[in-house]
Design a protein around this motif. Sequence first.
Motif, PDB file in Angstrom:
ATOM      1  N   HIS A 248      -9.837 -11.593  -0.803  1.00  0.00           N
ATOM      2  CA  HIS A 248      -8.468 -11.078  -0.770  1.00  0.00           C
ATOM      3  C   HIS A 248      -7.741 -11.204  -2.101  1.00  0.00           C
ATOM      4  O   HIS A 248      -6.792 -10.467  -2.350  1.00  0.00           O
ATOM      5  CB  HIS A 248      -7.667 -11.766   0.334  1.00  0.00           C
TER       6      HIS A 248
ATOM      7  N   ASP B 211      -6.796  -4.786  -6.664  1.00  0.00           N
ATOM      8  CA  ASP B 211      -7.108  -3.372  -6.852  1.00  0.00           C
ATOM      9  C   ASP B 211      -5.768  -2.671  -7.024  1.00  0.00           C
ATOM     10  O   ASP B 211      -4.956  -2.626  -6.106  1.00  0.00           O
ATOM     11  CB  ASP B 211      -7.854  -2.827  -5.634  1.00  0.00           C
TER      12      ASP B 211
ATOM     13  N   SER C 169      -5.113   0.481  -7.476  1.00  0.00           N
ATOM     14  CA  SER C 169      -5.059   1.905  -7.143  1.00  0.00           C
ATOM     15  C   SER C 169      -3.923   2.164  -6.157  1.00  0.00           C
ATOM     16  O   SER C 169      -3.545   1.285  -5.373  1.00  0.00           O
ATOM     17  CB  SER C 169      -6.384   2.367  -6.538  1.00  0.00           C
TER      18      SER C 169
ATOM     19  N   LEU D 260      -3.859   3.799  -3.411  1.00  0.00           N
ATOM     20  CA  LEU D 260      -4.285   3.613  -2.032  1.00  0.00           C
ATOM     21  C   LEU D 260      -4.310   2.133  -1.652  1.00  0.00           C
ATOM     22  O   LEU D 260      -3.845   1.747  -0.575  1.00  0.00           O
ATOM     23  CB  LEU D 260      -5.671   4.235  -1.821  1.00  0.00           C
ATOM     24  N   ALA D 261      -4.820   1.286  -2.539  1.00  0.00           N
ATOM     25  CA  ALA D 261      -4.876  -0.145  -2.261  1.00  0.00           C
ATOM     26  C   ALA D 261      -3.479  -0.757  -2.196  1.00  0.00           C
ATOM     27  O   ALA D 261      -3.200  -1.589  -1.329  1.00  0.00           O
ATOM     28  CB  ALA D 261      -5.708  -0.851  -3.321  1.00  0.00           C
TER      29      ALA D 261
ATOM     30  N   GLU E 129      -1.956   0.221   1.100  1.00  0.00           N
ATOM     31  CA  GLU E 129      -2.540  -0.536   2.211  1.00  0.00           C
ATOM     32  C   GLU E 129      -2.007  -1.962   2.256  1.00  0.00           C
ATOM     33  O   GLU E 129      -1.687  -2.483   3.321  1.00  0.00           O
ATOM     34  CB  GLU E 129      -4.069  -0.543   2.098  1.00  0.00           C
ATOM     35  N   ARG E 130      -1.877  -2.613   1.091  1.00  0.00           N
ATOM     36  CA  ARG E 130      -1.316  -3.961   1.068  1.00  0.00           C
ATOM     37  C   ARG E 130       0.123  -3.956   1.554  1.00  0.00           C
ATOM     38  O   ARG E 130       0.540  -4.837   2.311  1.00  0.00           O
ATOM     39  CB  ARG E 130      -1.403  -4.554  -0.347  1.00  0.00           C
TER      40      ARG E 130
END
Length: 106
Positions: A78, A82, A84, A86-87, A90-91
């Motif tokens: 974890h 990242d 990016s 998208l990452a 998501e986080r």
Amino acid sequence: MDATTFVRITSDGRKVEVIDGWVCLDGRPETDEIVALDEHPNRQAILRRVPLASHMAGRLPLTLAEASVAQAALRRHHDRFDGSPLAVSERLRRTVWQRALHDGVE
């Protein structure tokens, strides 16, 4: 793909490992978090069956040493950053959901 971290072998011979940020039983994901037994709603029943348990990973009781190994592997997974879009999205989504659960949304 992440390296696999061995945690233990169950009494029936299945491997408990951390794979790609998941605690897995015999290669199948079980959970992505470890709960201290003090915070578990069934702690007394668990301690009757597994007196040395200090943590739970889904339905898997873990001793303090096993939980330490698993938690370190989860943390390594974890903690990788990242950046990016998208990452990051998501986080943020997971954080908002955790906050909502903490505030009582089901």
